[in-house]
Design a protein around this motif. Structure first.
Motif, short mmCIF file in Angstrom:
data_model
loop_
_atom_site.label_atom_id
_atom_site.label_comp_id
_atom_site.label_asym_id
_atom_site.label_seq_id
_atom_site.Cartn_x
_atom_site.Cartn_y
_atom_site.Cartn_z
N GLU A 1 0.95 -1.27 -0.16
CA GLU A 1 -0.10 0.13 0.03
C GLU A 1 0.89 1.32 0.24
O GLU A 1 0.67 2.06 -0.66
CB GLU A 1 -1.05 0.01 1.33
CG GLU A 1 -1.99 -0.90 1.10
CD GLU A 1 -2.72 -1.06 2.41
OE1 GLU A 1 -2.76 -0.16 3.25
OE2 GLU A 1 -3.57 -2.02 2.56
N GLU A 2 1.92 1.26 0.66
CA GLU A 2 2.85 2.43 0.92
C GLU A 2 3.32 2.65 -0.44
O GLU A 2 3.54 3.91 -0.78
CB GLU A 2 3.82 2.29 2.09
CG GLU A 2 3.07 2.31 3.52
CD GLU A 2 2.18 3.40 3.61
OE1 GLU A 2 2.23 4.65 2.91
OE2 GLU A 2 1.21 3.44 4.35
N ILE A 3 4.11 1.44 -1.11
CA ILE A 3 4.71 2.00 -2.48
C ILE A 3 3.82 2.30 -3.33
O ILE A 3 4.13 3.11 -4.19
CB ILE A 3 5.37 0.47 -2.65
CG1 ILE A 3 6.69 0.15 -1.57
CG2 ILE A 3 5.95 0.40 -4.22
CD1 ILE A 3 7.38 -1.06 -2.01
N ALA A 4 2.60 1.60 -3.48
CA ALA A 4 1.64 2.27 -4.47
C ALA A 4 1.30 3.74 -4.18
O ALA A 4 1.08 4.21 -5.05
CB ALA A 4 0.31 1.43 -4.41
N LEU B 1 4.05 5.74 -5.51
CA LEU B 1 4.10 5.76 -6.98
C LEU B 1 2.67 6.76 -7.38
O LEU B 1 3.03 7.30 -8.45
CB LEU B 1 3.82 4.55 -7.43
CG LEU B 1 5.25 3.39 -7.58
CD1 LEU B 1 4.84 2.05 -7.80
CD2 LEU B 1 6.37 4.18 -8.22
N SER B 2 1.86 6.54 -6.98
CA SER B 2 0.46 7.20 -7.31
C SER B 2 0.75 9.13 -7.11
O SER B 2 0.22 9.79 -7.84
CB SER B 2 -0.58 7.10 -6.39
OG SER B 2 -0.97 5.66 -6.27
N GLY C 1 -2.35 9.44 -14.16
CA GLY C 1 -2.96 8.77 -15.05
C GLY C 1 -2.76 7.13 -15.19
O GLY C 1 -2.12 6.81 -14.32
N GLU C 2 -3.59 6.49 -15.85
CA GLU C 2 -3.64 5.15 -15.98
C GLU C 2 -3.50 4.56 -17.17
O GLU C 2 -4.66 3.76 -17.66
CB GLU C 2 -4.85 4.63 -15.20
CG GLU C 2 -4.57 4.68 -13.48
CD GLU C 2 -3.42 3.72 -13.13
OE1 GLU C 2 -2.98 2.70 -13.77
OE2 GLU C 2 -2.79 4.39 -12.17
N SER D 1 11.42 7.07 -9.28
CA SER D 1 10.01 7.89 -9.67
C SER D 1 9.80 8.84 -8.37
O SER D 1 9.32 9.97 -8.47
CB SER D 1 8.93 6.86 -9.50
OG SER D 1 7.52 7.25 -9.50
N ASP D 2 10.10 8.48 -6.92
CA ASP D 2 9.91 9.13 -6.08
C ASP D 2 10.99 10.05 -5.85
O ASP D 2 10.56 11.49 -5.56
CB ASP D 2 9.98 8.33 -4.67
CG ASP D 2 9.88 9.12 -3.32
OD1 ASP D 2 8.81 9.82 -3.08
OD2 ASP D 2 10.87 9.09 -2.70
#
Length: 320
Positions: A91-94, A97-98, A103-104, A284-285
């Motif tokens: 959950e924390e990694i998602a 990234l969010s 966008g998806e 990414s982060d």
């Protein structure tokens, strides 16, 4: 049509799962050791988890951010079992990234109001830049878009030759000049040719030298200025290609290129041959630049649009 999309999506997910196999095997073998003999998440487990994330090339700063988030959840919930750790970590990694990847998108596409849509590709030699350009051209062509390539890395004859091989393979036009020509001149000719051909997309390769950052900065700035004489708001995307298998070295390359030019998106290649897939999360982060594409195999279809949910599912080996 819906059935076809489902089949395609399933095949794409299988490729992603396979491409991240080495990363997740290494990661979860370390995770198992990190929680061995523990029933709850305590300071020892968090220290071990920190080591696991850093050694999986997530990067120190991003690792500390993830650990802090988990610490606050543990403090709030009082008791968190080690069996819950995977779900919380996922959950924390998602979540991280969010925050960066908006966008998806599940398919290759471009904004409708930019024609031609110009992508300038940057990155050091050997990261898979030419291959990424070729695979991108293929994917865009599959979407029915007309693509023109520009061989702007005029410092290496091999770079021009390799791009010609890809142009022939994908069957798209390539604009090139002799080795040693001015890269900005190649970019100018490419855009002019693309407009004449009513092309939808222009992808321009650039030289991958990092030994002199000032020269690199000047060169990329000149290419942009010259392109803007043809289409005033170009390039629309500056895509930095990074080799995921180099782990922390990819961070250093990202740092250098983001100083040299305004990078707007990332492609992380060669994830299938390495256990360092965690680098996608950290880069990414840390750079707050969206990862747009990932390379998870050698096949022409194995460059994928990055989808954070699919990536996290594959990273945590979620299966039916």
């Amino acid at each position: 049509m819906g059935l076809f999309k489902n089949i395609f999506s399933s095949k794409k997910k299988e490729t992603l799962d396979k491409g991240l196999e080495k990363t997740k095997t290494s990661f979860f073998s370390k995770m198992t050791k990190a929680v061995a003999g523990k029933s709850k998440v305590d300071d020892d487990v968090l220290d071990n988890l920190e080591e696991v994330l850093v050694s999986s090339d997530v990067g120190v700063d991003t690792t500390l951010k993830i650990i802090e988030r988990i610490e606050s959840r543990v403090a709030k919930d009082k008791y968190v079992g080690t069996d819950e750790l995977n779900a919380i970590l996922r959950e924390e990694i998602a979540g991280l990234l969010s925050e960066t990847n908006v966008g998806e998108d599940v398919e290759f596409g471009i904004p409708q109001d930019k024609k031609p849509y110009v992508i300038m590709v940057v990155g050091v030699n050997g990261v898979g830049k030419t291959t990424t350009i070729g695979k991108l051209a293929h994917q865009f062509k599959q979407q029915g878009l007309k693509v023109v390539l520009g061989a702007g890395d005029t410092f290496r004859a091999a770079a021009i030759d390799q791009l010609q091989v890809w142009a022939d393979r994908v069957d798209v036009p390539l604009v090139k000049q002799n080795m040693g020509s001015d890269p900005a001149s190649v970019a100018f000719d490419t855009l002019s040719s693309a407009i004449t051909q009513d092309a939808d997309i222009v992808i321009i390769d650039t030289a991958g030298r990092l030994h002199n950052k000032v020269n690199l900065m000047n060169e990329l700035s000149k290419i942009k200025r010259v392109m803007q004489k043809v289409v005033d708001d170009t390039p629309h995307d500056v895509l930095l290609v990074l080799d995921g298998s180099t782990g922390q070295n990819a961070f250093e390359q990202a740092k250098q290129f983001t100083k040299a030019t305004e990078v707007t998106s990332l492609a992380v290649t060669k994830l299938d041959g390495t256990a360092k897939g965690g680098v996608v999360i950290g880069i990414s982060d840390q750079f707050q630049i969206p990862v747009k594409y990932i390379g998870v195999g050698e096949g022409i279809e194995d460059l994928q649009v990055f989808n954070k949910h699919e990536f996290v599912d594959s990273f945590f080996n979620i299966s039916e």
